[in-house]
Write a protein that holds these residues in place. Structure first.
Motif, PDB file in Angstrom:
ATOM      1  N   GLY A 296       0.829  -1.284   0.025  1.00  0.00           N
ATOM      2  CA  GLY A 296      -0.076  -0.010  -0.037  1.00  0.00           C
ATOM      3  C   GLY A 296       0.992   1.283  -0.028  1.00  0.00           C
ATOM      4  N   LYS A 297       1.815   1.255   0.617  1.00  0.00           N
ATOM      5  CA  LYS A 297       3.016   2.420   0.811  1.00  0.00           C
ATOM      6  C   LYS A 297       3.551   2.461  -0.720  1.00  0.00           C
ATOM      7  N   ALA A 298       3.908   1.583  -1.183  1.00  0.00           N
ATOM      8  CA  ALA A 298       4.501   1.531  -2.635  1.00  0.00           C
ATOM      9  C   ALA A 298       3.327   2.072  -3.629  1.00  0.00           C
ATOM     10  N   ILE A 299       2.222   1.788  -3.089  1.00  0.00           N
ATOM     11  CA  ILE A 299       0.915   2.185  -4.191  1.00  0.00           C
ATOM     12  C   ILE A 299       1.032   3.802  -4.260  1.00  0.00           C
ATOM     13  N   ALA A 300       1.086   4.162  -2.798  1.00  0.00           N
ATOM     14  CA  ALA A 300       0.718   5.754  -2.522  1.00  0.00           C
ATOM     15  C   ALA A 300       1.980   6.381  -2.972  1.00  0.00           C
ATOM     16  N   HIS A 301       3.041   6.079  -3.221  1.00  0.00           N
ATOM     17  CA  HIS A 301       4.305   6.491  -3.921  1.00  0.00           C
ATOM     18  C   HIS A 301       4.121   6.833  -5.378  1.00  0.00           C
ATOM     19  N   CYS A 302       3.522   5.617  -5.903  1.00  0.00           N
ATOM     20  CA  CYS A 302       3.638   5.680  -7.590  1.00  0.00           C
ATOM     21  C   CYS A 302       2.390   6.421  -8.087  1.00  0.00           C
ATOM     22  N   MET A 303       1.192   6.486  -7.200  1.00  0.00           N
ATOM     23  CA  MET A 303      -0.226   6.820  -7.651  1.00  0.00           C
ATOM     24  C   MET A 303      -0.173   8.255  -8.557  1.00  0.00           C
ATOM     25  N   ILE A 304       0.381   9.149  -7.959  1.00  0.00           N
ATOM     26  CA  ILE A 304       0.077  10.544  -8.393  1.00  0.00           C
ATOM     27  C   ILE A 304       0.600  10.653  -9.644  1.00  0.00           C
ATOM     28  N   PRO A 305       1.893  10.281 -10.082  1.00  0.00           N
ATOM     29  CA  PRO A 305       2.653  10.570 -11.236  1.00  0.00           C
ATOM     30  C   PRO A 305       2.040   9.563 -12.218  1.00  0.00           C
ATOM     31  N   VAL A 306       1.599   8.505 -12.030  1.00  0.00           N
ATOM     32  CA  VAL A 306       1.436   7.222 -12.925  1.00  0.00           C
ATOM     33  C   VAL A 306      -0.255   7.717 -13.330  1.00  0.00           C
ATOM     34  N   VAL A 307      -1.049   8.360 -12.429  1.00  0.00           N
ATOM     35  CA  VAL A 307      -2.407   8.576 -12.646  1.00  0.00           C
ATOM     36  C   VAL A 307      -2.276  10.109 -13.726  1.00  0.00           C
ATOM     37  N   GLU A 308      -1.154  10.781 -13.285  1.00  0.00           N
ATOM     38  CA  GLU A 308      -1.493  12.093 -14.221  1.00  0.00           C
ATOM     39  C   GLU A 308      -0.771  11.700 -15.401  1.00  0.00           C
ATOM     40  N   GLU A 309      -0.279  10.866 -15.453  1.00  0.00           N
ATOM     41  CA  GLU A 309       0.317  10.445 -17.212  1.00  0.00           C
ATOM     42  C   GLU A 309      -0.858   9.783 -17.760  1.00  0.00           C
ATOM     43  N   GLN A 310      -1.968   9.464 -17.185  1.00  0.00           N
ATOM     44  CA  GLN A 310      -3.009   8.961 -18.036  1.00  0.00           C
ATOM     45  C   GLN A 310      -4.003   9.793 -18.013  1.00  0.00           C
ATOM     46  N   LYS A 311      -3.893  11.149 -17.355  1.00  0.00           N
ATOM     47  CA  LYS A 311      -5.120  12.018 -17.442  1.00  0.00           C
ATOM     48  C   LYS A 311      -5.609  12.566 -18.752  1.00  0.00           C
ATOM     49  N   GLU A 312      -4.872  12.624 -19.704  1.00  0.00           N
ATOM     50  CA  GLU A 312      -5.234  13.275 -20.967  1.00  0.00           C
ATOM     51  C   GLU A 312      -6.223  12.224 -21.468  1.00  0.00           C
ATOM     52  N   LYS A 345      -3.879  14.229  -3.646  1.00  0.00           N
ATOM     53  CA  LYS A 345      -2.441  14.644  -3.322  1.00  0.00           C
ATOM     54  C   LYS A 345      -2.720  15.094  -1.842  1.00  0.00           C
ATOM     55  N   GLU A 346      -4.076  15.612  -1.541  1.00  0.00           N
ATOM     56  CA  GLU A 346      -4.339  16.191  -0.004  1.00  0.00           C
ATOM     57  C   GLU A 346      -4.432  14.758   0.747  1.00  0.00           C
ATOM     58  N   LEU A 347      -5.057  14.034   0.253  1.00  0.00           N
ATOM     59  CA  LEU A 347      -5.627  12.757   1.122  1.00  0.00           C
ATOM     60  C   LEU A 347      -3.819  12.230   1.423  1.00  0.00           C
ATOM     61  N   LEU A 348      -3.233  11.958   0.466  1.00  0.00           N
ATOM     62  CA  LEU A 348      -1.969  11.180   0.635  1.00  0.00           C
ATOM     63  C   LEU A 348      -1.037  12.070   1.776  1.00  0.00           C
ATOM     64  N   ALA A 349      -1.048  13.385   1.391  1.00  0.00           N
ATOM     65  CA  ALA A 349      -0.301  14.234   2.369  1.00  0.00           C
ATOM     66  C   ALA A 349      -0.877  13.858   3.780  1.00  0.00           C
ATOM     67  N   GLN A 350      -2.235  13.931   3.879  1.00  0.00           N
ATOM     68  CA  GLN A 350      -2.940  13.699   5.399  1.00  0.00           C
ATOM     69  C   GLN A 350      -2.398  12.340   5.882  1.00  0.00           C
ATOM     70  N   CYS A 351      -2.096  11.427   5.026  1.00  0.00           N
ATOM     71  CA  CYS A 351      -1.736  10.125   5.503  1.00  0.00           C
ATOM     72  C   CYS A 351      -0.231  10.225   5.999  1.00  0.00           C
ATOM     73  N   LEU A 353       2.560  10.578   3.788  1.00  0.00           N
ATOM     74  CA  LEU A 353       3.479  10.090   2.652  1.00  0.00           C
ATOM     75  C   LEU A 353       4.517  11.136   2.432  1.00  0.00           C
ATOM     76  N   GLU A 354       5.732  10.681   2.393  1.00  0.00           N
ATOM     77  CA  GLU A 354       6.684  11.586   2.086  1.00  0.00           C
ATOM     78  C   GLU A 354       6.814  12.035   0.845  1.00  0.00           C
ATOM     79  N   ASP A 355       7.306  13.312   0.495  1.00  0.00           N
ATOM     80  CA  ASP A 355       7.223  13.837  -0.897  1.00  0.00           C
ATOM     81  C   ASP A 355       8.104  12.807  -2.022  1.00  0.00           C
ATOM     82  N   ARG A 356       9.017  12.272  -1.601  1.00  0.00           N
ATOM     83  CA  ARG A 356       9.899  11.412  -2.458  1.00  0.00           C
ATOM     84  C   ARG A 356      10.185  10.175  -1.930  1.00  0.00           C
TER      85      ARG A 356
END
Ligand SMILES: [Fe+2]
Length: 401
Positions: A296-312, A345-351, A353-356
């Motif tokens: 779950g922690k690895a998921i959290a780290h990877c989620m934003i960049p990977v989802v943003e890459e599919q945003k369009e 992003k807000e939810l992950l920060a609340q959790c 999650l480190e920035d990097r």
């Protein structure tokens, strides 16, 4: 390049294949302490001898006792097998199958996390033909004559959704983790009992919840044409985590929120069964395996960049999800999808999650790209990433960009 074209060409295949697998349709019982109802459930079904499978930790904590007492109160023979480890091996699962055969089990009750659930799927398959060693079933698909033994699943974590998924991840004879789809899996009842998670460490609660959210989200981003009911469950999965995880961060003993989180995880499991996961999981599996980061922690780290890459390419799905969660009205797809990602992003920060993700090493990129490419062929993502795109995303995850 050739492998990229191959992946792109066959990307629809997993989504087509998963639709051919008959899924279990379990009944559901929910509530604090609800595992005490297992005896009534088994008695109504006419079961006479139950193999109760759990892990050493839950056994030590005594969580199995209410289940065993409930079965015995109904005059049902209960045999406990408590040897499941966090990464179950063939030998442990073979011993579980022998235990099922030894007590003449007509039902298996699985009490535990994903490892217990997945082990029980293989035990329930192998117990139908106990003369086969369990290794016989550890292929891409485990084919059972008819159905597996009936399974009643009682998850002890709210994240994997493994209580209802048809996939099982266990170590094969070579000691390598492999995933098997159990065809004919007969999960007859799921019991969601919040008493099992109320004392869980914060990190377990948080990263399991993010894992559940990712299952719903990735299901919605997959290119698999799900039906309306499955889409609704995936959206509800995401919404339930957004609504209830912050409650649990403030009040870990909130039973209602715990119960809702179990439901989110279950809907996430439905997403895996009907829509599959996607690149967030391909990245997280690879990064998690190489650097020993919890799933779950690895998921959290990877989620934003990977989802943003599919945003369009997935803007419509993200905008609709944003509207479903109440973040936007959805009329402006760009604004609504951007708002959803901001909320994530807000939810992950609340959790917390480190920035990097500092564990990732640049010199490992070649190996990671190979691992991500290989894992990605299990899914039907809307966009197929090139190796260059995967490297760029690894950079973003590593540097927190
Ligand atoms: Fe997951």
């Amino acid at each position: 390049m050739a492998f990229y074209l191959l992946r792109k060409t066959i990307k629809d295949l997993p989504g087509v294949v998963i639709k051919a697998v008959t899924l279990p349709e379990p009944e559901m019982t929910e509530g604090f302490g609800s595992r005490e109802k297992v005896g009534e459930i088994c008695a109504a079904a006419g079961y006479k001898s139950v193999l109760l499978v759990t892990d050493t930790t839950l056994y030590g904590l005594g969580f199995y006792k209410k289940v065993a007492d409930s079965l015995e109160a109904q005059g049902i023979k209960c045999t406990v097998f408590s040897d499941i480890a966090s990464e179950p091996t063939v030998d442990i699962i073979e011993a579980g199958k022998e235990a099922a055969a030894g007590c003449g089990a007509d039902c298996i009750v699985a009490l535990g996390g994903g490892s217990v659930m997945d082990s029980c799927k293989i035990i329930a398959a192998a117990a139908r033909e106990p003369h086969h060693h369990v290794q016989h079933y550890l292929h891409k698909f485990a084919i059972v004559k008819g159905k597996t033994l009936p399974l009643i699943t009682i998850p002890s974590t709210a994240g994997t959704g493994a209580e209802c998924t048809v996939g099982a991840v266990v170590k094969n004879a070579e000691g390598v983790k492999s995933s098997t789809v159990v065809v004919g899996l007969d999960v007859v009842h799921v019991i969601l009992d919040s008493e099992l998670t109320v004392g869980a460490p914060r990190s377990v609660t948080v990263w399991c919840a993010i894992d559940a959210l990712s299952h719903g989200l990735e299901g919605l981003l997959a290119d698999v044409k799900p039906n309306e009911e499955d889409i609704k469950k995936s959206r509800e999965c995401v919404k339930l985590v957004f609504e209830n995880l912050p409650v649990l961060l403030d009040d870990p003993h909130n039973i209602e929120a715990r119960q809702k989180m179990f439901l989110a995880a279950n809907y996430g499991g439905n997403a895996i069964n009907t829509q599959l996961a996607g690149y967030v999981h391909a990245f997280a599996h690879s990064v998690g395996a190489l650097y020993h980061i919890p799933h779950g922690k690895a998921i959290a780290h990877c989620m934003i960049p990977v989802v943003e890459e599919q945003k369009e390419i997935c803007r419509k799905q993200l905008a609709e999800l944003s509207a479903y969660c109440g973040f936007a009205d959805g009329a402006d797809e760009q604004a609504a999808s951007d708002t959803f990602i901001s909320k994530l992003k807000e939810l992950l920060a609340q959790c917390g999650l480190e920035d990097r993700c500092e564990a990732i090493k640049e010199e490992d990129y070649k190996q990671l790209v190979q691992m991500i490419d290989a894992d990605s062929i299990n899914y039907s993502p809307s966009k197929t990433f090139s190796d260059g795109e995967i490297r760029r995303l690894l950079d973003m995850i590593r540097k927190g960009e």
